[in-house]
Design a protein around this motif. Sequence first.
Motif, PDB file in Angstrom:
ATOM      1  N   GLN A   1      -9.599  62.776   8.341  1.00 32.04           N
ATOM      2  CA  GLN A   1     -10.632  62.904   7.316  1.00 32.04           C
ATOM      3  C   GLN A   1     -11.354  64.245   7.414  1.00 32.04           C
ATOM      4  O   GLN A   1     -11.706  64.851   6.401  1.00 32.04           O
ATOM      5  CB  GLN A   1     -11.648  61.761   7.448  1.00 32.04           C
ATOM      6  N   SER A   2     -11.562  64.708   8.626  1.00 38.01           N
ATOM      7  CA  SER A   2     -12.264  65.980   8.817  1.00 38.01           C
ATOM      8  C   SER A   2     -11.469  67.139   8.219  1.00 38.01           C
ATOM      9  O   SER A   2     -12.023  68.024   7.576  1.00 38.01           O
ATOM     10  CB  SER A   2     -12.525  66.231  10.304  1.00 38.01           C
ATOM     11  N   TYR A   3     -10.167  67.132   8.426  1.00 37.64           N
ATOM     12  CA  TYR A   3      -9.321  68.162   7.811  1.00 37.64           C
ATOM     13  C   TYR A   3      -9.386  68.054   6.290  1.00 37.64           C
ATOM     14  O   TYR A   3      -9.457  69.064   5.581  1.00 37.64           O
ATOM     15  CB  TYR A   3      -7.871  68.004   8.267  1.00 37.64           C
ATOM     16  N   TYR A   4      -9.340  66.817   5.780  1.00 31.29           N
ATOM     17  CA  TYR A   4      -9.378  66.604   4.335  1.00 31.29           C
ATOM     18  C   TYR A   4     -10.708  67.074   3.743  1.00 31.29           C
ATOM     19  O   TYR A   4     -10.742  67.756   2.703  1.00 31.29           O
ATOM     20  CB  TYR A   4      -9.157  65.128   4.022  1.00 31.29           C
ATOM     21  N   LYS A   5     -11.800  66.721   4.416  1.00 36.89           N
ATOM     22  CA  LYS A   5     -13.130  67.086   3.919  1.00 36.89           C
ATOM     23  C   LYS A   5     -13.353  68.602   3.925  1.00 36.89           C
ATOM     24  O   LYS A   5     -14.145  69.116   3.137  1.00 36.89           O
ATOM     25  CB  LYS A   5     -14.217  66.418   4.771  1.00 36.89           C
ATOM     26  N   THR A   6     -12.666  69.297   4.814  1.00 31.82           N
ATOM     27  CA  THR A   6     -12.811  70.753   4.880  1.00 31.82           C
ATOM     28  C   THR A   6     -11.689  71.459   4.099  1.00 31.82           C
ATOM     29  O   THR A   6     -11.489  72.652   4.237  1.00 31.82           O
ATOM     30  CB  THR A   6     -12.808  71.253   6.338  1.00 31.82           C
ATOM     31  N   ARG A   7     -10.956  70.703   3.313  1.00 33.59           N
ATOM     32  CA  ARG A   7      -9.916  71.223   2.413  1.00 33.59           C
ATOM     33  C   ARG A   7      -8.773  71.923   3.135  1.00 33.59           C
ATOM     34  O   ARG A   7      -8.124  72.814   2.591  1.00 33.59           O
ATOM     35  CB  ARG A   7     -10.537  72.172   1.366  1.00 33.59           C
ATOM     36  N   GLN A   8      -8.510  71.490   4.338  1.00 34.59           N
ATOM     37  CA  GLN A   8      -7.355  71.988   5.085  1.00 34.59           C
ATOM     38  C   GLN A   8      -6.203  71.010   4.828  1.00 34.59           C
ATOM     39  O   GLN A   8      -5.859  70.191   5.678  1.00 34.59           O
ATOM     40  CB  GLN A   8      -7.697  72.104   6.565  1.00 34.59           C
ATOM     41  N   TYR A   9      -5.645  71.112   3.624  1.00 35.21           N
ATOM     42  CA  TYR A   9      -4.771  70.056   3.132  1.00 35.21           C
ATOM     43  C   TYR A   9      -3.418  69.966   3.842  1.00 35.21           C
ATOM     44  O   TYR A   9      -2.857  68.876   3.953  1.00 35.21           O
ATOM     45  CB  TYR A   9      -4.589  70.203   1.620  1.00 35.21           C
ATOM     46  N   TYR A  10      -2.887  71.074   4.313  1.00 32.17           N
ATOM     47  CA  TYR A  10      -1.649  71.003   5.080  1.00 32.17           C
ATOM     48  C   TYR A  10      -1.857  70.157   6.334  1.00 32.17           C
ATOM     49  O   TYR A  10      -1.076  69.258   6.654  1.00 32.17           O
ATOM     50  CB  TYR A  10      -1.182  72.410   5.490  1.00 32.17           C
ATOM     51  N   LEU A  11      -2.935  70.469   7.053  1.00 28.55           N
ATOM     52  CA  LEU A  11      -3.232  69.745   8.289  1.00 28.55           C
ATOM     53  C   LEU A  11      -3.641  68.308   8.008  1.00 28.55           C
ATOM     54  O   LEU A  11      -3.284  67.387   8.749  1.00 28.55           O
ATOM     55  CB  LEU A  11      -4.333  70.479   9.064  1.00 28.55           C
ATOM     56  N   ALA A  12      -4.388  68.105   6.926  1.00 27.34           N
ATOM     57  CA  ALA A  12      -4.798  66.744   6.553  1.00 27.34           C
ATOM     58  C   ALA A  12      -3.576  65.888   6.233  1.00 27.34           C
ATOM     59  O   ALA A  12      -3.463  64.742   6.679  1.00 27.34           O
ATOM     60  CB  ALA A  12      -5.749  66.784   5.361  1.00 27.34           C
TER      61      ALA A  12
END
Length: 264
Positions: free
Chosen positions: A74-85
């Motif tokens: 969720q943290s990756y998603y919330k920070t728009r790091q979509y590859y990692l998310a």
Amino acid sequence: MKKIISLLIVVIVFGSCGDYQKALKNEDVGAKFEMATKLYDAGNYSKAIRLFEQIAPSYRGKPQAEKLFYMFSQSYYKTRQYYLAGYQFESFVSGYPKSEKIEEAAFLGAKSFSMLSPIYSLDQTDTHKAIEKLQTFIDNYPNSKNLVEANKTLKELNEKLEKKVFENAKGYNTILDYKSAIVSLDNFVADYPGTPFKEDALYYKLDSAYQLGINSVPSKMQDRLNVAKTAYSNLIKFKPDTKYKKTADAMSARIEKDLKNFTK
């Protein structure tokens, strides 16, 4: 009173920053997990990520791992790091198939890949991957509350792919390669019968056939004008009130006029 409140805020902020720095340097993974959770709950996802990255290997297989990797994703998603998310949500889904968060994770993972889809003119590898992930989610969770959004996103991505194919076919018309344009536009309409670009494809097929016909040598003109005549009929049949009607009607009039020369 305002000064006191402001001072308290400063103290709290600097105190939390100090605690965060201590947690980063602390060898105790439990303390790092506790701080990361506090930061996550406070919406400070970027700082939480740094701690999650440090402790993730140590928590694999432990009871707290499910919560940790969900927050990490969720943290990756919330920070728009979509590859990692996308990667983390996929890993979560495969690692915790009985989790109550699995449906949400599967959806957000697919959505992460869709966020990576570029404009239609660029390479569409990520778009194809997003379509695959969304379709898998739709198949696996047909009653999901996220189904409407998943289907909407899937439709948009498919239309993006169709637009790329259409623009490539139309491109032959733009560079005056009318023979290739006719073939490519015919193939496009056949491959994507329900496409929102069908009206445009039929018009540019007409324009290509028309231009090829009126500029042909006499021995080929009649056959090519008849191809253009059929293209006009197909456009009007598909959409009688087409946005191209004025131009198409003018082409049709010229086609009929030129064809009369072959009946004399």
